[in-house]
Design an enzyme around this catalytic site. Structure first.
Site, mmCIF file in Angstrom:
data_model
loop_
_atom_site.group_PDB
_atom_site.id
_atom_site.type_symbol
_atom_site.label_atom_id
_atom_site.label_comp_id
_atom_site.label_asym_id
_atom_site.label_seq_id
_atom_site.Cartn_x
_atom_site.Cartn_y
_atom_site.Cartn_z
ATOM 1 N N HIS A 254 -3.443 -5.545 1.107
ATOM 2 C CA HIS A 254 -3.045 -6.274 2.432
ATOM 3 C C HIS A 254 -3.886 -7.305 2.687
ATOM 4 C CE1 HIS A 254 -2.070 -2.076 4.517
ATOM 5 N NE2 HIS A 254 -3.154 -1.422 3.337
ATOM 6 N N CYS B 227 0.390 -1.118 -0.234
ATOM 7 C CA CYS B 227 0.181 0.028 0.154
ATOM 8 C C CYS B 227 0.310 0.586 -0.761
ATOM 9 C CB CYS B 227 -1.021 0.050 1.023
ATOM 10 S SG CYS B 227 -2.177 0.965 1.333
#
Length: 512
Positions: free
Chosen positions: A444, A330
């Site tokens: 994630h 991310c």
């Protein structure tokens, strides 16, 4: 309702345990936390963002996570500023004083969400935040006693004996509450005890005599039950290892960014035999890791500036030149690129910054936040992903930036985004360099995918020329919840808890 004498006394885990216990006993149960402050978040099936802890608790309860379980999520961006996520969607970035003006509006979301859950489930297990005795915040709080009194919920007050002063904390909390608030506290729980519980007998007796409130139980500290941590206090333990001896097969360093998010992404790595996982904050701590991980960040550009100021950018480049692998998740993925632009000041006041330059990527912060659950597979099983072609992949995305680049391998094929159609532009995710040593992704939960995690570790060991110990099958979360429920059930007086809640533990749903 579970309330605590302070943060990190174990409220989240106790709520998970009670959710599983009540489920085992035949009830339809759901978790609830009115307001959570955390950069550890999760995406619901419809694309809403909630605290990661409530998603874990929902899993323990055997139900789908939904935004009503955490109607207000505060994601810190700076010392006095947080993004306010209301009913799963970003509402505003507010300073602390400005946030108080929103409380009436947020309370509407809190009580309507709680009403909806109570109408649908037999039991709602509510988690408080911090302490109900924060007297400077009581007038405007929407997460502790205001919720308990609104719901008429019996409160179990939990204290952490491991940090010391538990009896003073419990009695002191009571002393600072209003009479009607003390009335709803029906039992105490002593959490994280180590040693011989018989040594507590005199203290427990005195506590009950002094307050007139019974002790529901003493929950011992555990080591072999793996439930994701919510609070960043968990990062105070910088080294996690399942390696025997002092010489692990693999050394993995996670850069502990100031605004690190979703750090439970890396829990499965710490449970792998032969692996030492370290959280590092300075060049002096960096060492010579085999794998460097740049985690997610709530404020990517400021954390990238911090990386440079700490001398960690240079350390990352040095280890990369020496042969180490680098993975960015991310915000960490965005940092791996050459340039980051924030022309609208979405994440910071800095309009642009050079990245680490390890991947030829550009990130622009613009538009709405992307929050999706995803399902897919490894499409390019090369480099770090050697041998993982076709391995299934599940996870979730939470990011503001859009990242693009050319002539890079996109290692992951996305087959499903739960709340939006997959288009030709969103079919793939991530980027990997030609050598397969630098990998970035928005996903994630990557390391929670067992086949992918194991393939990466085996490849790292092969490149290092070491043998990685065989890995037993890591317990599925369902099994971990059952172990937790057994542990807590054996520690608490469940007859007392059923009595103070007014529930019939021999409830017969078939007879309704």
């Amino acid at each position: 309702m579970i309330q605590g004498t302070a943060s990190h006394v174990g409220k989240s885990v106790l709520v998970s345990a009670l959710c599983r216990i009540f489920r085992q006993d035949g009830f339809r149960v759901a978790p609830f936390k009115a307001q959570n402050m955390s950069n550890n978040s999760y995406v619901t099936r419809d694309g809403g963002e909630i605290g990661r802890a409530q998603a874990v608790q929902a899993e323990a309860a055997g139900v789908e996570a939904r935004v009503e379980m955490n109607p207000v999520l505060l994601k810190p961006e700076a010392d006095h500023i947080a993004q306010v996520v209301r009913m799963g969607r970003p509402m505003v970035s507010a300073r602390v004083r400005d946030y108080f003006a929103l409380k009436a509006q947020l309370w509407e979301s809190v009580h309507t969400s709680l009403d909806a859950l109570r109408a649908e489930y037999d039991i709602v297990v509510i988690e408080g935040a911090g302490s109900p005795a924060e007297i400077n915040l009581k007038a405007t709080e929407i997460v502790n006693m205001r919720v308990a009194l609104y719901a008429g919920a019996p409160v179990l007050l939990c204290g952490d004996i491991d940090r010391g002063g538990v009896f003073a904390a419990l009695v002191g909390t009571l002393a600072l509450l209003e009479p009607e608030e003390r009335e709803v506290i029906k039992a105490f729980i002593i959490n994280k005890f180590r040693g011989d519980a018989s040594l507590l007998t005199d203290g427990l007796t005195m506590l009950e005599e002094r307050t007139g409130i019974p002790v529901a139980g003493v929950v011992h500290h555990y080591r072999d039950i793996h439930i994701p941590e919510e609070d960043s206090v968990a990062l105070d333990i910088p080294v996690r290892s399942n390696a025997s001896g002092n010489d692990p097969a693999l050394d993995i360093a996670v850069v502990q960014l100031p605004h690190i998010s979703n750090f439970d992404d890396f829990d499965p790595l710490a449970r792998e035999p032969g692996v030492r996982l370290r959280y590092v904050t300075s060049a002096a701590e960096f060492g010579r890791p085999d794998l460097v991980i740049l985690p997610g960040s709530k404020t990517t550009i400021p954390d990238l500036a911090w990386l440079e100021a700490q001398g960690l950018s240079g350390e990352i480049h040095r280890r990369h030149q020496e042969g180490a692998s680098i993975i960015g998740i991310c915000g960490g993925y965005q940092m791996l690129g050459t340039h980051l632009y924030d022309p609208e000041g979405i994440e910071s006041a800095v309009p642009e910054m050079d990245g680490l330059g390890l991947l030829p990527l550009t990130t622009v912060f613009a538009g709405s936040k992307e929050t999706h659950r995803i399902r897919g597979e490894v499409s390019e099983g090369t480099g770090l992903l050697n041998g993982a072609t076709g391995a299934p992949l599940t996870g979730y995305e939470i990011h503001m930036g859009r990242t693009s680049g050319e002539e890079l391998t996109a290692p992951f094929r996305i087959e499903d985004r739960s709340d939006v159609p997959v288009t030709s532009a969103t079919t793939h995710d991530g980027a990997m360099d030609a050598e397969g040593r630098v990998l970035g992704t928005y996903i994630h939960g990557l390391f929670h995918n067992g086949a992918i995690r194991r393939a990466m570790l085996v490849e790292l060991a092969r490149r290092k020329g070491v043998n990685l110990p065989d890995a037993p099958q890591l317990g599925a979360m369902d099994g971990e919840f059952d172990k937790l429920a057994d542990w807590v059930r054996g520690s608490l007086d469940m007859d007392l808890i059923y009595a103070v809640t007014g529930l019939d533990r021999n409830f017969d749903r078939a007879g309704i």
